[in-house]
Motif scaffolding. Structure first.
Motif, mmCIF file in Angstrom:
data_model
loop_
_atom_site.group_PDB
_atom_site.id
_atom_site.type_symbol
_atom_site.label_atom_id
_atom_site.label_comp_id
_atom_site.label_asym_id
_atom_site.label_seq_id
_atom_site.Cartn_x
_atom_site.Cartn_y
_atom_site.Cartn_z
ATOM 1 N N SER A 48 -11.283 -36.450 22.091
ATOM 2 C CA SER A 48 -10.171 -35.938 22.899
ATOM 3 C C SER A 48 -9.130 -37.023 23.151
ATOM 4 C CB SER A 48 -10.677 -35.403 24.231
ATOM 5 O OG SER A 48 -11.493 -34.289 24.018
ATOM 6 N N HIS A 51 -7.145 -37.662 19.958
ATOM 7 C CA HIS A 51 -6.198 -36.590 19.687
ATOM 8 C C HIS A 51 -4.993 -36.659 20.615
ATOM 9 C CE1 HIS A 51 -9.370 -34.553 17.324
ATOM 10 N NE2 HIS A 51 -8.326 -34.102 16.669
ATOM 11 N N ARG A 52 -5.226 -36.920 21.882
ATOM 12 C CA ARG A 52 -4.109 -37.032 22.828
ATOM 13 C C ARG A 52 -3.208 -38.208 22.471
ATOM 14 N NH1 ARG A 52 -7.151 -35.649 28.531
ATOM 15 N NH2 ARG A 52 -7.589 -33.504 27.984
ATOM 16 N N TRP A 55 -1.130 -37.146 19.487
ATOM 17 C CA TRP A 55 -0.067 -36.221 19.888
ATOM 18 C C TRP A 55 1.032 -36.944 20.651
ATOM 19 C CZ3 TRP A 55 -4.309 -32.509 21.898
ATOM 20 C CH2 TRP A 55 -4.822 -31.771 20.838
ATOM 21 N N ALA A 56 0.684 -37.985 21.380
ATOM 22 C CA ALA A 56 1.683 -38.715 22.160
ATOM 23 C C ALA A 56 2.620 -39.525 21.270
ATOM 24 C CB ALA A 56 0.997 -39.637 23.162
#
Length: 65
Positions: A48, A51-52, A55-56
């Motif tokens: 997680s 992935h964050r 995406w950032a």
């Protein structure tokens, strides 16, 4: 090198083709050691987080159109 040796090298690691010379030999299924719930939770949290992070830092495609 003979052509049979080349064929054997190609078959190694592909499914169960190179595991036994007998056509209907029984297979021994190797069982994995059970992992702890803490290890699974750590892997989930790490996934997680990564992935964050991805995406950032990815560019926003809505602004480029």
């Amino acid at each position: 090198m003979e052509s049979t040796n080349i064929m054997a090298f190609l078959l190694v690691g592909q499914g169960d083709a190179a595991r036994s010379a007998l056509p209907h030999a029984p297979r021994v299924v190797e069982e994995r050691a059970p992992r702890s719930a803490a290890w699974a939770a750590f892997k989930g949290k790490l996934a997680s987080l990564l992935h964050r992070l991805a995406w950032a830092i990815e560019p926003d495609v809505r602004d480029t159109v």
